[in-house]
Design an enzyme around this catalytic site. Structure first.
Site, PDB file in Angstrom:
ATOM      1  N   HIS A 182       0.808  -1.150  -0.004  1.00 10.37           N
ATOM      2  CA  HIS A 182      -0.077   0.178  -0.071  1.00 10.37           C
ATOM      3  C   HIS A 182       0.820   1.237  -0.285  1.00 10.37           C
ATOM      4  O   HIS A 182       2.075   0.834   0.456  1.00 10.37           O
ATOM      5  CB  HIS A 182      -0.733  -0.227   1.332  1.00 10.37           C
ATOM      6  CG  HIS A 182       0.067   0.210   2.689  1.00 10.37           C
ATOM      7  ND1 HIS A 182       0.198  -1.711   3.758  1.00 10.37           N
ATOM      8  CD2 HIS A 182       0.517   1.589   3.247  1.00 10.37           C
ATOM      9  CE1 HIS A 182       0.526  -1.057   4.632  1.00 10.37           C
ATOM     10  NE2 HIS A 182       0.885   0.643   4.547  1.00 10.37           N
ATOM     11  N   HIS A 192       5.998   6.150  -1.241  1.00  7.80           N
ATOM     12  CA  HIS A 192       6.800   5.091  -1.144  1.00  7.80           C
ATOM     13  C   HIS A 192       5.472   4.410  -1.591  1.00  7.80           C
ATOM     14  O   HIS A 192       4.612   4.385   0.133  1.00  7.80           O
ATOM     15  CB  HIS A 192       8.061   5.388  -0.742  1.00  7.80           C
ATOM     16  CG  HIS A 192       8.037   5.076   1.049  1.00  7.80           C
ATOM     17  ND1 HIS A 192       7.035   5.873   1.525  1.00  7.80           N
ATOM     18  CD2 HIS A 192       7.316   3.778   1.349  1.00  7.80           C
ATOM     19  CE1 HIS A 192       7.543   5.749   2.813  1.00  7.80           C
ATOM     20  NE2 HIS A 192       6.973   4.552   2.739  1.00  7.80           N
TER      21      HIS A 192
HETATM   22  O1  3AM Z   1       3.503   2.284   4.601  1.00  6.28           O
HETATM   23  P1  3AM Z   1       4.514   2.095   5.073  1.00  6.28           P
HETATM   24  O2  3AM Z   1       5.491   0.791   5.724  1.00  6.28           O
HETATM   25  O3  3AM Z   1       5.240   3.364   4.276  1.00  6.28           O
HETATM   26  O4  3AM Z   1       5.995   2.640   8.821  1.00  6.28           O
HETATM   27  C1  3AM Z   1       4.987   2.561   8.937  1.00  6.28           C
HETATM   28  C2  3AM Z   1       3.950   2.399   7.450  1.00  6.28           C
HETATM   29  O5  3AM Z   1       4.490   2.762   6.531  1.00  6.28           O
HETATM   30  C3  3AM Z   1       4.537   3.496   9.224  1.00  6.28           C
HETATM   31  O6  3AM Z   1       2.928   4.175   9.162  1.00  6.28           O
HETATM   32  C4  3AM Z   1       2.649   2.472   8.238  1.00  6.28           C
HETATM   33  C5  3AM Z   1       1.837   2.119   8.743  1.00  6.28           C
HETATM   34  O7  3AM Z   1       2.294   1.775   9.623  1.00  6.28           O
HETATM   35  N1  3AM Z   1       4.709   4.503  10.602  1.00  6.28           N
HETATM   36  C6  3AM Z   1       4.550   3.642  11.540  1.00  6.28           C
HETATM   37  N2  3AM Z   1       5.182   4.475  12.647  1.00  6.28           N
HETATM   38  C7  3AM Z   1       5.249   5.886  12.524  1.00  6.28           C
HETATM   39  C8  3AM Z   1       5.788   6.795  12.725  1.00  6.28           C
HETATM   40  N3  3AM Z   1       5.666   7.015  14.268  1.00  6.28           N
HETATM   41  C9  3AM Z   1       5.028   5.691  11.174  1.00  6.28           C
HETATM   42  N4  3AM Z   1       4.622   6.655   9.939  1.00  6.28           N
HETATM   43  C10 3AM Z   1       5.720   7.965  10.475  1.00  6.28           C
HETATM   44  N5  3AM Z   1       5.956   7.850  12.423  1.00  6.28           N
END
Ligand code: 3AM
Length: 187
Positions: free
Chosen positions: A40, A126
């Site tokens: 996603h 991304h």
């Molecule tokens: O979809 P991606 O993998 O880019 O890295 C986590 C994931 O991103 C991000 O939120 C998405 C769903 O879990 N995420 C987790 N903790 C986070 C934080 N503290 C975060 N993004 C920003 N700040």
């Protein structure tokens, strides 16, 4: 519950991405690769939100979706945060098109109205392919940049919904589920 707002891609495109990135997974590296069902593009991570506020967020997501027309995501280019030598996140790039930046901005504004801190970091859209543990040192990832550079992929995915997602943390990694899906109607 732990929630975030994301764009989900049609299955066909997720399968194409998984195939196109197979070469990365052949490397013996400390990377936990994401299942293609879970691919996603995150627009906004909200963290742990209490049940009563989840409905509020859902309403904002619905409102933003109502004022956004369906659009195409353009995908291409492999990379890693913070660097390919010491990665934490291995990703496929997403073009920061005008539509995508507008949608992100509308979400930030809408969510700021109900008390969520606006993001101050630059928006680097991304799709996360894997999470890496680079504590073993940059040496483990030597040559990974060349492997990435060899890959050739460009994709396009039609986006018709804005999704409020739930993240379930577990020892095997995160699992995601759609809590609410709002149609982009551009009204
Ligand atoms: O979809 P991606 O993998 O880019 O890295 C986590 C994931 O991103 C991000 O939120 C998405 C769903 O879990 N995420 C987790 N903790 C986070 C934080 N503290 C975060 N993004 C920003 N700040």
């Amino acid at each position: 519950m732990r929630i975030f707002v994301a764009l989900n891609l049609p299955k066909k495109e997720r399968t194409r991405i998984h195939r196109a990135s197979a070469r990365l997974r052949e490397e013996v590296l400390p990377v936990r690769w994401i299942d293609p069902e879970n691919y996603h593009v995150t627009l906004k991570f909200l963290g742990d939100v209490r049940q009563e506020h989840v409905l509020e967020v859902q309403e904002i997501v619905r409102r933003v979706a109502e004022s956004t027309l369906p659009f195409d995501l353009t995908l291409g280019g492999f990379g890693a945060f913070p660097t390919v030598r010491r990665p934490r996140v291995v990703w496929l790039g997403v073009d920061a098109s005008a539509e995508l930046r507008c949608l992100k901005q509308d979400l930030e504004w809408g969510l700021a109205d109900v008390g969520f801190e606006p993001e101050t970091r630059a928006f680097h859209p991304h799709l996360t392919l894997g999470r890496a543990d680079s504590r073993g040192g940059a040496g483990q990832f030597r040559g990974f940049d060349d492997v990435m550079a060899e890959l050739d992929f460009s994709g396009r995915a039609a986006i018709h919904t804005l999704d409020l997602m739930r993240s379930h943390l577990s020892r095997e990694g995160s699992r995601y589920s759609v809590l609410a899906s709002a149609r982009l109607t551009g009204r």
